[in-house]
Design a protein around this motif. Structure first.
Motif, mmCIF file in Angstrom:
data_model
loop_
_atom_site.group_PDB
_atom_site.id
_atom_site.type_symbol
_atom_site.label_atom_id
_atom_site.label_comp_id
_atom_site.label_asym_id
_atom_site.label_seq_id
_atom_site.Cartn_x
_atom_site.Cartn_y
_atom_site.Cartn_z
ATOM 1 N N GLY A 116 0.885 -1.111 0.078
ATOM 2 C CA GLY A 116 -0.041 -0.097 0.055
ATOM 3 C C GLY A 116 1.003 1.272 0.043
ATOM 4 O O GLY A 116 1.997 1.165 -0.582
ATOM 5 N N LEU A 117 0.287 2.306 0.784
ATOM 6 C CA LEU A 117 1.047 3.425 0.717
ATOM 7 C C LEU A 117 2.221 3.586 1.175
ATOM 8 O O LEU A 117 3.170 4.256 0.599
ATOM 9 N N PRO A 118 2.613 2.860 2.294
ATOM 10 C CA PRO A 118 4.215 2.917 2.942
ATOM 11 C C PRO A 118 4.982 2.447 1.882
ATOM 12 O O PRO A 118 6.254 2.960 1.514
ATOM 13 N N LEU A 119 4.806 1.556 1.183
ATOM 14 C CA LEU A 119 5.535 0.691 0.046
ATOM 15 C C LEU A 119 5.675 1.864 -1.269
ATOM 16 O O LEU A 119 6.827 1.798 -1.659
ATOM 17 N N THR A 120 4.462 2.437 -1.602
ATOM 18 C CA THR A 120 4.772 3.391 -2.721
ATOM 19 C C THR A 120 5.773 4.735 -2.071
ATOM 20 O O THR A 120 6.552 5.146 -3.147
#
Lengths: 257, 364
Positions: free
Chosen positions: B158-162
């Motif tokens: 999700g967002l942390p990965l992006t």
């Protein structure tokens, strides 16, 4: 005018600061400098003139290795100019240069332009470097502009800043590459005045210029270059009134109208 | 005296009423000639036909908190797909009860970015704050120390990965790109051609194939028993790819520098390193801020391509949600939501770059 007296105040010493022997340079196949022999003494002031393309700018650019010569030797302050980078940097720190187009650093304020060299090359503490910078800015009558950027100054002011920037490095020799050629007529005087003051204080100067008035009043020797050679080298009086070389006479007749 | 009279006269002359105010503006901008008037009218009709339905779809008829089947009854947007599944979209497969950890990591990251926006705050302490912040974020995400349970990188999403892929990608790619650009200008032939070959090779290959190579081909060359994290490999691929583009943009800036700047720096006795650092790069990099930001923005969006090597970035988590039978058919709402997230990221970058440009403008 008391030109004679002025010359006496800061007459050249016996010590050589620059020795150029049989120096040649080519741009590709073009033989720009064809065997230059030139010795400059400490506190000596030399004016070099000549038509464009004669190699006069190239000559002074060789002295601080902005151009590389291919034959002969150049010795500055006892150090020979070779490919030794450390030596080149040392010589460049001793030789100040003022360019036709000022070449101030537009992203830095005036005072930062001046302090940069001392701080990074001479390793002077920042505060001290800025004091020196202010001292030289006052000397070129422009201290009130210290916090501005070069883009906010007129051409004449920029050139005076450029001179001050070189002086901050406390150079042994100053090279001027057509310092007034890019200036509007009314700004030429303010720059020449600064250069005359400098001369009075005994700075060693090599000036490429067509300002003959400056040559007459300040130079110890005036030289004419053409075809990559120094054709004539004489005292100002002799050079202007009693030139030896036909080329000089022709040049003077064209330039003095 | 004459002068005074003239002064009062000129100051009293006002522009014709027709040219100022609302009427003047409308005449100049909307009804300037027949053709422009027609265009204005057509535009107004189109706006009238599209905007009200859009508003009622998005806000008035929309459902915000409901189940999938209830949504299908409603005529408006089904934002419930977001409100119900936001944790899956934002954090992917990260263990549900541990999702506070990536949340805090993202908050720290955004906080640091926000604080760093102002150049007045740039100091060595901010540098330390970043180092500590990154360290804390790493611990939070990874776990395995103190009482924190270990979470494998394959579960990140999700967002942390992006954000991780893009922010690390960009901050490493930028200096690397600058070095490559300098290398390409080098007088040393070997270094020069090494950089040329690198840049041209990387630019000649789509990012997708680089990601594939890093994920499937590269491991074949590793000695047996050695494995490299999939995430790390994707990160490296993104860095290498972006750096090549940054390099070409920076080269453009370097070529815009006049010879005189180099000569002035050299004639003072500055060496190559100092000339570049103090004189050339500050100017060259400023000139190329707009194209650099374009490259960085597209790199940010390109991180969504890691979907193809089955990393769970924002795009992948969103796709998972809309493939859920209960929420089938609400892809519009889900895509609008992540489009908004991407837009926020890109818009902040371009805002920051404009601010930076203005601050660094010294009138040359």
């Amino acid at each position: 005018m008391n030109d004679q007296q002025e010359n006496k105040i800061a007459s050249p010493s016996d010590e050589n600061i620059i020795e150029i022997t049989d120096m040649h340079k080519w741009f590709g196949d073009f033989h720009v400098l064809q065997g230059i022999d030139l010795t400059v003494k400490k506190k000596e002031r030399i004016v070099i003139c000549g038509p464009s393309g004669s190699g006069k700018s190239t000559l002074i650019r060789c002295i601080n290795r902005l151009e590389e010569h291919q034959r002969g030797t150049i010795i500055v302050d006892g150090m020979e100019l070779t490919n030794n980078l450390k030596n080149i940097e040392k010589i460049r720190a001793e030789v100040g240069m003022v360019f036709q187009h000022f070449n101030l650093f537009p992203h830095l304020t005036i005072i930062d332009n001046l302090a940069l060299g001392p701080i990074w090359v001479r390793k002077v503490p920042k505060k001290q470097a800025e004091e020196t910078a202010m001292h030289y800015l006052e000397k070129v009558h422009i201290a009130e502009q210290a916090k501005k950027y070069p883009g906010q100054l007129s051409g004449g002011q920029q050139q005076r800043v450029a001179i001050a920037r070189s002086l901050c490095m406390n150079p042994q020799v100053m090279l001027f590459d057509e310092p007034t050629s890019a200036l509007d007529p009314e700004m030429i005087k303010e720059v020449l005045d600064v250069m005359i003051e400098l001369a009075r204080e005994g700075m060693t100067m090599i000036v490429v210029t067509h300002e003959m008035g400056f040559a007459k009043s300040v130079a110890h020797r005036v030289m004419l270059m053409d075809f990559g050679q120094i054709l004539e080298s004489n005292t100002p009086d002799e050079f202007f009134d009693n030139a030896q070389h036909e080329r000089t006479k022709l040049f003077l007749s064209q330039i003095l109208i | 005296m004459e002068n005074t009279i003239q002064d009062t006269q000129t100051s009293e002359i006002k522009p014709p009423i027709i040219d100022v105010g609302v009427i003047g503006w409308m005449k100049a901008n909307l009804f300037d000639g027949v053709f422009n008037s027609i265009l204005t009218i057509i535009t107004l009709i189109l706006l009238y036909k599209t905007v009200p339905p859009l508003i009622s779809w998005a806000f008035i008829d929309s459902t915000w908190l409901s189940t999938g089947p209830e949504c299908k009854e409603a005529t408006g947007a089904c934002w419930s797909v977001i409100t119900t599944n936001y944790r899956l979209i934002l954090f992917g497969l990260y263990p549900y009860e541990l999702q506070w950890r990536p949340l805090i990591a993202v908050i720290i990251l955004i906080g640091l970015l926000f604080y760093s926006k102002d150049r007045k705050h740039w100091s060595k302490y901010l540098g330390y704050a970043w180092i500590i912040g990154l360290f804390v974020m790493g611990i939070l995400m990874r776990g395995g120390v103190l009482w924190l349970k270990s979470v494998e990188t394959s579960e990140w999403g999700g967002l942390p990965l992006t954000l991780l892929l893009s922010i690390f990608g960009l901050t490493v790619a930028y200096p690397l790109g600058v070095i490559l650009a300098l290398g390409r200008q080098s007088k040393m032939t070997f270094i020069k051609y090494l950089c040329v070959v690198y840049i041209e090779l990387i630019r000649g290959v789509p990012l997708i194939s680089l990601l594939f190579m890093s994920s499937f081909i590269f491991p074949l060359f590793l000695p047996e028993g050695v494995t490299l994290n999939n995430l790390l490999r994707a990160q490296v691929a993104i860095i290498l790819f972006t750096a090549a583009y940054v390099a070409e943009v920076v080269r453009g800036g370097l070529q815009g520098m006049s010879r005189g700047q180099y000569e002035a720096a050299e004639s003072m006795g500055l060496n190559y390193y100092l000339t570049m650092r103090l004189i050339i790069l500050p100017q060259a990099l400023r000139i190329v801020i707009p194209p650099t930001v374009s490259v960085l923005i597209s790199a940010f969006k390109d991180t969504s391509l890691v979907v193809i090597i089955s990393l769970w970035d924002l795009m992948k988590t969103t796709q998972t949600v809309i493939n859920d039978p209960q929420w089938m058919g609400f892809s519009r709402e889900a895509y609008i939501f992540i489009a908004l997230l991407y837009f926020l990221g890109c818009f902040s970058m371009s805002n920051f770059s404009r601010k930076l440009e203005k601050e660094l403008d010294t009138g040359y």
